[in-house]
Design a protein around this motif. Structure first.
Motif, PDB file in Angstrom:
ATOM      1  N   ALA A 248       7.572  -3.086  -1.585  1.00 49.55           N
ATOM      2  CA  ALA A 248       6.827  -1.834  -1.456  1.00 49.55           C
ATOM      3  C   ALA A 248       6.677  -1.115  -2.782  1.00 49.55           C
ATOM      4  O   ALA A 248       5.679  -0.446  -3.030  1.00 49.55           O
ATOM      5  N   VAL A 249       7.676  -1.240  -3.652  1.00 47.49           N
ATOM      6  CA  VAL A 249       7.609  -0.591  -4.960  1.00 47.49           C
ATOM      7  C   VAL A 249       7.043  -1.597  -5.953  1.00 47.49           C
ATOM      8  O   VAL A 249       7.763  -2.342  -6.617  1.00 47.49           O
ATOM      9  N   SER A 250       5.715  -1.644  -5.995  1.00 47.08           N
ATOM     10  CA  SER A 250       5.015  -2.578  -6.878  1.00 47.08           C
ATOM     11  C   SER A 250       3.614  -2.062  -7.148  1.00 47.08           C
ATOM     12  O   SER A 250       3.056  -1.303  -6.345  1.00 47.08           O
TER      13      SER A 250
ATOM     14  N   ILE B 288       1.091   6.521  -4.714  1.00 44.51           N
ATOM     15  CA  ILE B 288       2.399   6.606  -5.354  1.00 44.51           C
ATOM     16  C   ILE B 288       3.409   5.889  -4.474  1.00 44.51           C
ATOM     17  O   ILE B 288       3.507   6.172  -3.277  1.00 44.51           O
ATOM     18  N   THR B 289       4.192   4.988  -5.065  1.00 43.55           N
ATOM     19  CA  THR B 289       5.278   4.332  -4.352  1.00 43.55           C
ATOM     20  C   THR B 289       6.397   4.074  -5.351  1.00 43.55           C
ATOM     21  O   THR B 289       6.147   3.611  -6.457  1.00 43.55           O
ATOM     22  N   GLY B 290       7.611   4.445  -4.992  1.00 39.69           N
ATOM     23  CA  GLY B 290       8.688   4.281  -5.970  1.00 39.69           C
ATOM     24  C   GLY B 290      10.065   4.479  -5.384  1.00 39.69           C
ATOM     25  O   GLY B 290      10.234   4.627  -4.172  1.00 39.69           O
ATOM     26  N   ILE B 291      11.025   4.493  -6.285  1.00 42.88           N
ATOM     27  CA  ILE B 291      12.420   4.676  -5.912  1.00 42.88           C
ATOM     28  C   ILE B 291      12.890   5.988  -6.531  1.00 42.88           C
ATOM     29  O   ILE B 291      13.174   6.062  -7.730  1.00 42.88           O
TER      30      ILE B 291
ATOM     31  N   GLU C 141      16.392   3.018  -9.981  1.00 51.19           N
ATOM     32  CA  GLU C 141      16.065   4.397  -9.636  1.00 51.19           C
ATOM     33  C   GLU C 141      15.144   4.971 -10.715  1.00 51.19           C
ATOM     34  O   GLU C 141      15.342   4.742 -11.906  1.00 51.19           O
ATOM     35  N   GLY C 142      14.142   5.686 -10.263  1.00 48.69           N
ATOM     36  CA  GLY C 142      13.200   6.302 -11.191  1.00 48.69           C
ATOM     37  C   GLY C 142      11.972   5.471 -11.479  1.00 48.69           C
ATOM     38  O   GLY C 142      11.068   5.930 -12.169  1.00 48.69           O
ATOM     39  N   ARG C 143      11.894   4.261 -10.940  1.00 52.00           N
ATOM     40  CA  ARG C 143      10.685   3.441 -11.120  1.00 52.00           C
ATOM     41  C   ARG C 143       9.652   3.885 -10.094  1.00 52.00           C
ATOM     42  O   ARG C 143       9.912   3.881  -8.889  1.00 52.00           O
TER      43      ARG C 143
ATOM     44  N   SER D 132      -3.658   0.270 -11.909  1.00 46.88           N
ATOM     45  CA  SER D 132      -2.295   0.682 -11.567  1.00 46.88           C
ATOM     46  C   SER D 132      -1.424   0.698 -12.810  1.00 46.88           C
ATOM     47  O   SER D 132      -1.775   0.126 -13.846  1.00 46.88           O
ATOM     48  N   GLU D 133      -0.308   1.368 -12.667  1.00 44.84           N
ATOM     49  CA  GLU D 133       0.670   1.432 -13.751  1.00 44.84           C
ATOM     50  C   GLU D 133       2.029   1.750 -13.170  1.00 44.84           C
ATOM     51  O   GLU D 133       2.129   2.305 -12.072  1.00 44.84           O
ATOM     52  N   THR D 134       3.052   1.404 -13.925  1.00 42.77           N
ATOM     53  CA  THR D 134       4.422   1.710 -13.534  1.00 42.77           C
ATOM     54  C   THR D 134       5.026   2.634 -14.583  1.00 42.77           C
ATOM     55  O   THR D 134       4.869   2.402 -15.776  1.00 42.77           O
TER      56      THR D 134
END
Length: 160
Positions: free
Chosen positions: A70-72, A95-98, A109-111, A125-127
């Motif tokens: 999911a976090v991608s 927005i999807t993240g930890i 955490e924080g990605r 997209s970007e991370t």
């Protein structure tokens, strides 16, 4: 970058906005709708915290979730594209993240992964690695980054 700037620019250019949020839980939608007059531009928001919600509401595919998690960026792109289509919006952000606490060696955490699409902004997209700032700080930073992406897409659509 501010939600007020987004509302003003989108109102002037007849642009509509939608957002698909996971780790921010509706903070982007709240920031925009806190502004008087936002009903002219904000179409709808999707809080898709679970994978099921991502697939049912936004059309994120099970193979994408299985392959990337999911976090991608891959999931973020499908979320943004799905939100744009479902809301019939000009601009969509995802927005999807930890936010934390927690994370793993591979997804710390924080990605946070973001995607944006608009009339003059091809889906991209970007991370961003915000780091282990704590849950509230990561969510706030992610909200602000998403607002900046929306403003940039609105400016691109508005022309020079």
């Amino acid at each position: 970058m501010s939600a007020a700037e987004i509302v003003a620019l989108c109102t002037a250019r007849w642009l509509t906005v939608s957002c698909a949020e996971s780790c921010t839980g509706g903070m982007v939608a709240a920031a925009i709708t806190d502004i008087a007059g936002s009903s002219a531009v904000f179409e709808r928001g999707f809080v898709t915290y679970s994978n099921l919600a991502k697939t049912e509401m936004l059309g994120v595919t099970a193979p994408t979730l299985e392959a990337h998690g999911a976090v991608s960026e891959e999931v973020a792109r499908e979320m943004a594209a799905g939100a744009q289509v479902a809301a019939r919006a000009d601009i969509a952000v995802a927005i999807t993240g930890i936010a934390g606490p927690g994370g793993s060696e591979f997804k710390p955490e924080g990605r946070v992964c973001f995607a944006i699409v608009g009339p003059a902004t091809p889906l991209r997209s970007e991370t961003v690695e915000f780091g282990a700032l704590g849950r509230a700080a990561v969510r706030t930073a992610a909200r602000d980054h998403a607002l900046a992406l929306i403003l940039s897409a609105a400016q691109a659509a508005a022309g020079p």
